[in-house]
Design a protein around this motif. Structure first.
Motif, PDB file in Angstrom:
ATOM      1  N   LEU A 590       0.829  -1.210   0.000  1.00 53.38           N
ATOM      2  CA  LEU A 590       0.000   0.000   0.000  1.00 53.38           C
ATOM      3  C   LEU A 590       0.859   1.255   0.000  1.00 53.38           C
ATOM      4  O   LEU A 590       0.562   2.231  -0.697  1.00 53.38           O
ATOM      5  N   LYS A 591       1.950   1.238   0.764  1.00 52.23           N
ATOM      6  CA  LYS A 591       2.847   2.402   0.793  1.00 52.23           C
ATOM      7  C   LYS A 591       3.411   2.676  -0.603  1.00 52.23           C
ATOM      8  O   LYS A 591       3.485   3.827  -1.045  1.00 52.23           O
ATOM      9  N   GLU A 592       3.818   1.618  -1.300  1.00 47.07           N
ATOM     10  CA  GLU A 592       4.380   1.788  -2.649  1.00 47.07           C
ATOM     11  C   GLU A 592       3.354   2.376  -3.600  1.00 47.07           C
ATOM     12  O   GLU A 592       3.661   3.270  -4.396  1.00 47.07           O
ATOM     13  N   ILE A 593       2.128   1.878  -3.526  1.00 49.37           N
ATOM     14  CA  ILE A 593       1.082   2.378  -4.426  1.00 49.37           C
ATOM     15  C   ILE A 593       0.803   3.849  -4.143  1.00 49.37           C
ATOM     16  O   ILE A 593       0.682   4.668  -5.068  1.00 49.37           O
ATOM     17  N   GLU A 594       0.703   4.204  -2.861  1.00 49.90           N
ATOM     18  CA  GLU A 594       0.371   5.587  -2.519  1.00 49.90           C
ATOM     19  C   GLU A 594       1.505   6.535  -2.893  1.00 49.90           C
ATOM     20  O   GLU A 594       1.260   7.668  -3.305  1.00 49.90           O
ATOM     21  N   GLN A 595       2.748   6.076  -2.748  1.00 55.80           N
ATOM     22  CA  GLN A 595       3.863   6.917  -3.183  1.00 55.80           C
ATOM     23  C   GLN A 595       3.838   7.113  -4.694  1.00 55.80           C
ATOM     24  O   GLN A 595       4.081   8.212  -5.196  1.00 55.80           O
ATOM     25  N   ARG A 596       3.521   6.072  -5.433  1.00 56.20           N
ATOM     26  CA  ARG A 596       3.430   6.193  -6.887  1.00 56.20           C
ATOM     27  C   ARG A 596       2.297   7.141  -7.282  1.00 56.20           C
ATOM     28  O   ARG A 596       2.461   7.976  -8.180  1.00 56.20           O
ATOM     29  N   LEU A 597       1.172   7.049  -6.606  1.00 56.09           N
ATOM     30  CA  LEU A 597       0.053   7.950  -6.904  1.00 56.09           C
ATOM     31  C   LEU A 597       0.435   9.400  -6.604  1.00 56.09           C
ATOM     32  O   LEU A 597       0.041  10.317  -7.336  1.00 56.09           O
ATOM     33  N   ALA A 598       1.186   9.612  -5.518  1.00 59.56           N
ATOM     34  CA  ALA A 598       1.604  10.970  -5.166  1.00 59.56           C
ATOM     35  C   ALA A 598       2.486  11.559  -6.267  1.00 59.56           C
ATOM     36  O   ALA A 598       2.349  12.727  -6.646  1.00 59.56           O
ATOM     37  N   LEU A 599       3.385  10.733  -6.794  1.00 59.76           N
ATOM     38  CA  LEU A 599       4.236  11.191  -7.898  1.00 59.76           C
ATOM     39  C   LEU A 599       3.405  11.428  -9.156  1.00 59.76           C
ATOM     40  O   LEU A 599       3.621  12.388  -9.902  1.00 59.76           O
ATOM     41  N   TRP A 600       2.461  10.554  -9.380  1.00 61.76           N
ATOM     42  CA  TRP A 600       1.591  10.652 -10.561  1.00 61.76           C
ATOM     43  C   TRP A 600       0.775  11.942 -10.510  1.00 61.76           C
ATOM     44  O   TRP A 600       0.557  12.604 -11.529  1.00 61.76           O
ATOM     45  N   GLU A 601       0.332  12.302  -9.324  1.00 62.89           N
ATOM     46  CA  GLU A 601      -0.500  13.498  -9.168  1.00 62.89           C
ATOM     47  C   GLU A 601       0.316  14.780  -9.257  1.00 62.89           C
ATOM     48  O   GLU A 601      -0.241  15.877  -9.245  1.00 62.89           O
ATOM     49  N   GLY A 602       1.656  14.637  -9.302  1.00 62.84           N
ATOM     50  CA  GLY A 602       2.470  15.819  -9.478  1.00 62.84           C
ATOM     51  C   GLY A 602       2.929  16.450  -8.195  1.00 62.84           C
ATOM     52  O   GLY A 602       3.215  17.644  -8.137  1.00 62.84           O
ATOM     53  N   ARG A 603       2.975  15.677  -7.109  1.00 66.96           N
ATOM     54  CA  ARG A 603       3.459  16.235  -5.851  1.00 66.96           C
ATOM     55  C   ARG A 603       4.995  16.236  -5.790  1.00 66.96           C
ATOM     56  O   ARG A 603       5.580  16.460  -4.760  1.00 66.96           O
ATOM     57  N   SER A 604       5.642  15.901  -6.901  1.00 67.47           N
ATOM     58  CA  SER A 604       7.095  16.096  -7.053  1.00 67.47           C
ATOM     59  C   SER A 604       7.338  16.354  -8.531  1.00 67.47           C
ATOM     60  O   SER A 604       6.428  16.304  -9.340  1.00 67.47           O
ATOM     61  N   ASN A 605       8.580  16.627  -8.906  1.00 72.64           N
ATOM     62  CA  ASN A 605       8.861  16.947 -10.305  1.00 72.64           C
ATOM     63  C   ASN A 605       9.076  15.717 -11.161  1.00 72.64           C
ATOM     64  O   ASN A 605       9.414  15.824 -12.328  1.00 72.64           O
ATOM     65  N   ALA A 606       8.889  14.511 -10.600  1.00 74.96           N
ATOM     66  CA  ALA A 606       9.113  13.290 -11.383  1.00 74.96           C
ATOM     67  C   ALA A 606       8.114  13.155 -12.517  1.00 74.96           C
ATOM     68  O   ALA A 606       8.413  12.577 -13.559  1.00 74.96           O
ATOM     69  N   HIS A 607       6.897  13.703 -12.322  1.00 76.33           N
ATOM     70  CA  HIS A 607       5.876  13.528 -13.364  1.00 76.33           C
ATOM     71  C   HIS A 607       6.233  14.270 -14.655  1.00 76.33           C
ATOM     72  O   HIS A 607       5.681  13.992 -15.705  1.00 76.33           O
ATOM     73  N   ILE A 608       7.162  15.250 -14.567  1.00 78.19           N
ATOM     74  CA  ILE A 608       7.543  15.997 -15.763  1.00 78.19           C
ATOM     75  C   ILE A 608       8.202  15.059 -16.769  1.00 78.19           C
ATOM     76  O   ILE A 608       8.009  15.166 -17.960  1.00 78.19           O
ATOM     77  N   ARG A 609       8.980  14.117 -16.267  1.00 81.20           N
ATOM     78  CA  ARG A 609       9.646  13.157 -17.146  1.00 81.20           C
ATOM     79  C   ARG A 609       8.738  11.997 -17.541  1.00 81.20           C
ATOM     80  O   ARG A 609       9.076  11.211 -18.384  1.00 81.20           O
ATOM     81  N   GLY A 610       7.599  11.891 -16.888  1.00 81.65           N
ATOM     82  CA  GLY A 610       6.669  10.817 -17.214  1.00 81.65           C
ATOM     83  C   GLY A 610       7.069   9.470 -16.697  1.00 81.65           C
ATOM     84  O   GLY A 610       6.532   8.449 -17.110  1.00 81.65           O
ATOM     85  N   ASP A 611       8.077   9.420 -15.785  1.00 79.17           N
ATOM     86  CA  ASP A 611       8.580   8.137 -15.308  1.00 79.17           C
ATOM     87  C   ASP A 611       7.592   7.419 -14.401  1.00 79.17           C
ATOM     88  O   ASP A 611       7.688   6.212 -14.226  1.00 79.17           O
ATOM     89  N   TYR A 612       6.689   8.167 -13.788  1.00 74.69           N
ATOM     90  CA  TYR A 612       5.870   7.570 -12.751  1.00 74.69           C
ATOM     91  C   TYR A 612       4.381   7.561 -13.092  1.00 74.69           C
ATOM     92  O   TYR A 612       3.560   7.331 -12.235  1.00 74.69           O
TER      93      TYR A 612
END
Length: 1037
Positions: A590-612
């Motif tokens: 569950l922790k892994e899924i929620e961290q991935r969703l947080a990145l997906w939602e744009g709560r970090s700059n990782a979504h700019i690269r589309g990696d997550y």
């Protein structure tokens, strides 16, 4: 120049008097410039025990100093905090943000102002920033050390273990004991040292941010969390303590809460000299007087507490800051004090809109570097880490006072913070709504006649001559604002409370809750819209529910069993060791899924690269790891059989399990939870099938999803036979508890097929009976009047040699069937044509199975001989059951507490039926998530955490709750879309309707709307015949 159009405010539309004062929230208004003049130095003690010095103009209001502190910390959610100091009478008071500082702090050189948490929200998940949660954790740590946050030893040790984890990292016994020897977190800490070390061992791998989160999760459940006691006496002179919280005013005796007055119950707050007065709304069910009076130590103590109440009410209950009162022409009467600053609603909106930079910060006591986002990211250019060290800062006037608060502060050898470097936070007026004062849970469009009469009565009373002593009052209007005393609060609006509703009632209580229409609209616009994101989110929401279901066994049931010596050790070793590894694995999943969703939602700059923006890699990794746990999954069927065997052989174990099933946390039959891990595999398979269908074949996520689907399909295929066998076994044992007069219902080779309500024709006419169809026999029963609401068996019809005849014309009864057995015949009627067809189909299939078996099955009734009477003969049993029938025609709300909400009882009351195929489909169609609910005659939407399982919707206040507030069985309900005439002008709304019961539910997106429609339709309508037959074939073994 054209004139500015004045838009009507909600207050003016409701007839409130026009306010000539200027609100700091009006559009186009800028914050007042920082006054120039002589500077004064003020020492601020931070939550990490460091001190900072700030220089501010003497004539500057308190808000300038608070903004300077928040800017110095780069704190976005600074509105939860305040500055407190001892006044000239040594009374600790809050710094008034509107008054000049020099008028409040008379000797600044000798006063240390403390920066502390002022407003404690009901749920720490409302704190969006990691820095904010860190500061709240420091406040909890401080309250523990000072003895203000009282709790039992176990809770104290658990809290300290999370503090230690955030400060020194993972467990090392020598380091732990050395650290605890140097740091005292609580009085009498030495006695708890072993327990703290033991708890700390369980937190390995937990980051400081996660430790803060867990710390606040535990602390918020404590009765003294966020409580500041104010000594007082009641009318009888008994010593008590008063406190104020987000829900209202609390009364304590010592550290024990003895009473609470929710804001909805409070009509007016006032003080007169040393007397603090609470005027309540009239309540016929309450024994309290209209006005409660408490005596405090002095007028200053009384006024200080009154101000705190005004601020808490405004912060948690308003949409916007209340407007100032117009200045009186001649002379003033009472206090002009009002709340100043953003409300909680405005803070949440501002942070969610992302109007700020995410910067790093340093934890003074922690060895681990931390940043605000969930994933590591490089620091912003030209941004430095503000350190909470003993430094000197100055705030000087200048044009830069209007610069945004996100600007960075530069460091020098002697660090200074000036207005042109790090100005006040952006004016709240720039982010706030133009509407007038609104309550967080919505405004009432029209007041009831009784309220209007009461308003008139109050106005009449106000016009009468008053005694010379001024009485300072706070009156609370229907929008929640502080207004003149002749406007009253609408009684049908109340804050969230922790009182639970009855579980078995389909007529759910209309519990008011903050309305979130605008919040939800903004949420839809901000978050990703691709289908894969919502599928991943469904994995997250259902995983939360699954973890709670595992905890029913690993935590709640294990705790109950450990208190009583009624379960054999062999049975314990078979159940709990096979569930605990699963709970640990899925917690990390569950922790892994929620961290991935947080990145997906744009709560970090990782979504700019589309990696997550994918989920397949997470699913593949965890499905492969799940195969290592297959050995535990194989044991669950064995554990279920062993538990039922133990219950049959031990009365003590039977009583223990029965009592546990009556607990609110056990919202389903106990043996259902033992099969949850097998059911969860079906959910993963279904989700991965949708992901593969949604992703283009050339994407990497498609390859990961397809590989994960192949893995999970293999696991499901291996466990399929066990799953079908165990589902049937579990259902037979569940039915056994609902039946009286059966010796050996659970027998090798017996399969459950359908249960439901039919009318049996006898000499007295049609009588409602409950029928149970198995692969070898048909039972018919009547509902008894026992305390357990069980069904009494009246007869059985072996299926070997049975024939079915449609006999509507012969008996003149619609949807009528004659069932002719080798020894007896009965005439039954269904409630509808579709119900009759379902029974005919299943009966014919069961008869065919019986014909293929070795021969007739021996009778298994313990009592009550077979009913061989013809329809013209009425027996005593029929007469008794007729009385039972008339006495039992009640709604589900009036059932007895024991086993009153099982599927058998729902079918009885809804006059419908359900098959084993339907149960299997329901297992595959479980769903969880947030929905907005609205009643037919209510004004607003209530946000709830909703779990769909077992043909039922279970409602929770949040996903963290351990038991549901209420439930809604769906069998018999109609699922439709609201029509134009129903005046529901919202997207993604569906309607549930049964007789006079109407509920509207609103989803957050098109995908979630379609998913809820899909799973609820599976419970409210029967499966197609082809679908049913395909399932039935798979269930024969």
């Amino acid at each position: 120049m054209g004139e500015i159009e004045q838009k009507p405010t909600p207050g003016s539309r409701l007839g409130a008097p026009e306010n000539s004062g200027i609100s700091t929230l009006e559009h186009g208004q800028k914050p007042p410039p920082t006054p120039s003049g002589k500077l004064m130095s003020i020492k601020i003690q931070m939550l990490d025990d460091t001190q900072e010095a700030f220089e501010v103009p003497q004539r500057a209001p308190g808000k300038v100093l608070l903004d300077a502190v928040c800017n110095h910390l780069n704190l976005v959610e600074g509105d939860y905090f305040g500055l407190e100091f001892p006044d000239h009478k040594k009374i600790t008071v809050w710094l008034d943000l509107l008054k000049p500082i020099v008028k409040q702090i008379r000797r600044p050189k000798h006063v240390v102002v403390r920066f502390v948490v002022k407003f404690f929200p009901p749920d720490h998940t409302q704190l969006q920033e990691e820095l904010t949660r860190y500061l709240f954790a420091l406040q909890v740590k401080q309250d523990l050390a000072q003895g203000r946050l009282t709790c039992n030893d176990t809770s104290a040790a658990l809290l300290i273990s999370h503090i230690v984890q955030s400060e020194i990292g993972d467990f090392d016994e020598a380091s732990d004991r050395e650290h605890l020897a140097k740091n005292k977190y609580i009085p009498q800490q030495d006695a708890l040292e072993d327990k703290i070390v033991e708890f700390h061992h369980n937190h390995i791998g937990q980051t400081p941010a996660e430790s803060d989160f867990q710390l606040l999760e535990i602390a918020r459940k404590l009765e003294m969390y966020g409580i500041r006691l104010h000594p007082a006496k009641d009318r009888e002179g008994t010593k008590i303590n008063l406190a104020v919280a987000n829900t209202g005013i609390l009364v304590f005796q010592g550290f024990t809460k003895i009473n609470a007055f929710n804001w909805a119950k409070v009509r007016k707050l006032s003080f007169k000299r040393k007397r603090f007065l609470i005027k309540l709304r009239p309540d016929a069910n309450s024994s309290y007087q209209d006005t409660l009076e408490f005596l405090m130590a002095s007028r200053d103590f009384c006024k200080s507490f009154w101000k705190i109440c005004v601020e808490h009410h405004a912060f948690f209950r308003l949409f916007e800051e209340p407007k100032p009162k117009p200045k009186p022409v001649l002379f003033s009467r009472g206090s002009s004090f009002r709340f100043s600053g953003r409300t909680q609603k405005q803070v949440l909106d501002y942070v969610k809109e992302g109007g700020h930079k995410k910067v790093q910060f340093e934890r003074k006591h922690s060895k681990i570097h931390s940043i605000r986002s969930l994933a590591m990211q490089p620091p912003e250019p030209n941004s430095e880490v503000p350190k909470q060290a003993q430094q000197r800062a100055s705030l000087t006037p200048g044009e830069g006072a209007e610069s945004p608060g996100g600007q960075s502060c530069q460091q020098a050898k002697e660090r200074k913070v000036s207005a042109d470097e790090c100005g006040p936070r952006q004016s709240p007026a720039l982010q706030r709504s133009p509407a007038g004062n609104k309550r967080a849970d919505g405004a009432v469009e029209a007041a009831a006649a009784e309220e209007e009469e009461e308003v008139a009565k109050d106005r009449t009373q106000q016009s009468k001559p008053q005694p010379p002593q001024p009485s300072t009052e706070l009156s609370i209007n229907s929008q929640g604002g502080a207004v003149p005393a002749n406007v009253i609060l609408s009684p049908n609006l109340s804050p969230d409370t922790k009182q639970a509703s009855p579980l078995v009632s389909p007529l759910l209580n209309d519990q008011p809750c903050p309305r979130t229409d605008d919040e939800e609209e903004g949420r839809r616009k901000r978050f990703p819209t691709d289908k894969a994101y919502f599928i991943a989110k469904e994995v997250s929401t259902t995983e939360r529910t699954y973890l709670k279901d595992l905890e029913v066994i690993t935590s709640w049931f294990q705790s109950t069993v450990s208190k009583e010596d009624s379960m054999p050790e062999t049975l314990k070793s078979l159940i709990f060791p096979n569930f605990e590894p699963l709970h640990k694995f899925h917690t990390n999943f569950l922790k892994e899924i929620e961290q991935r969703l947080a990145l997906w939602e744009g709560r970090s700059n990782a979504h700019i690269r589309g990696d997550y923006q994918r989920i397949g890699d997470v699913m593949l990794k965890n499905v492969q790891a799940m195969k290592q746990l297959a050995v535990h999954l194989w044991k669950h069927g064995e554990a279920l059989e062993a538990l039922e065997t133990g219950i049959r052989s031990s009365r003590r174990l039977e009583n223990l399990c029965r009592d546990f099933e009556l607990q609110k946390v056990c919202y389903l039959p106990l043996n259902t939870f033992l099969l949850r891990p097998l059911h969860r595999l079906m959910h993963y398979k279904q989700v991965l099938e949708r992901l593969c269908k949604d992703n283009p074949p050339n994407e990497a996520d498609f390859r990961d999803c397809r590989a994960a689907l192949a893995e999970i399909t293999e696991m499901v295929a291996q466990l399929h036979g066990t799953m079908i066998k165990m589902e049937n076994f579990q259902k037979l044992h569940e039915l056994k508890k609902d039946l009286i007069g059966v010796d050996n219902l659970v027998a090798p080779g017996r399969e459950f097929i359908r249960l439901g309500s039919l009318s049996k024709l006898s000499g007295k006419g049609l009588q409602q009976r409950m029928f149970f169809l198995f692969n070898d026999v048909l039972l018919y029963t009547s509902r008894g009047l026992t305390i357990s609401n069980q069904f009494k068996v009246h007869g059985q019809l072996p299926l070997y040699g049975m024939t079915i005849e449609r006999s509507e014309d012969e008996w003149g009864v619609p949807h009528c069937l004659t069932l002719r057995g080798q020894r007896q015949s009965i005439i039954v009627a269904a409630s509808s044509r579709s119900e009759m067809e379902k029974w005919v189909e299943d009966l014919q299939m069961a008869i065919d199975l019986a014909e293929k078996s070795s021969g007739p099955t021996p009778e298994f009734l313990a009592s009550s001989p077979p009913d061989n009477k013809s329809p013209d003969e009425a027996t005593v049993a029929d007469q008794e059951s007729e009385d039972d029938l008339s006495a039992s025609r009640t709604s589900l709300e009036r059932q007895a507490p024991h086993r009153g909400n099982t599927m058998v009882h729902v079918c009885w009351h809804r006059n419908t039926s359900v098959s084993m195929v339907d149960f299997s489909v329901a297992v595959e169609n479980q769903l969880s998530g947030n929905l907005l609910r609205k009643f037919k005659n209510s004004n607003g939407w209530q946000k709830l955490w909703v779990v769909f399982t077992n043909f039922c919707l279970f409602f929770y206040k949040s996903h963290q709750d351990n038991h549901p507030l209420a439930s809604l069985p769906l069998l018999g309900y109609s699922l439709t879309i609201p029509s134009e005439s129903e005046d529901i002008h919202k997207d993604y709304v569906f309607k549930l309707h049964f007789k006079s019961h109407v509920y509207y539910f609103r989803a957050e997106s098109e995908y979630t709307f379609e998913r809820w429609m899909e799973v609820i339709r599976s419970a409210t309508s029967a499966a197609s015949r082809a679908h049913s037959l395909s399932h039935k074939e798979s269930h024969v073994y």
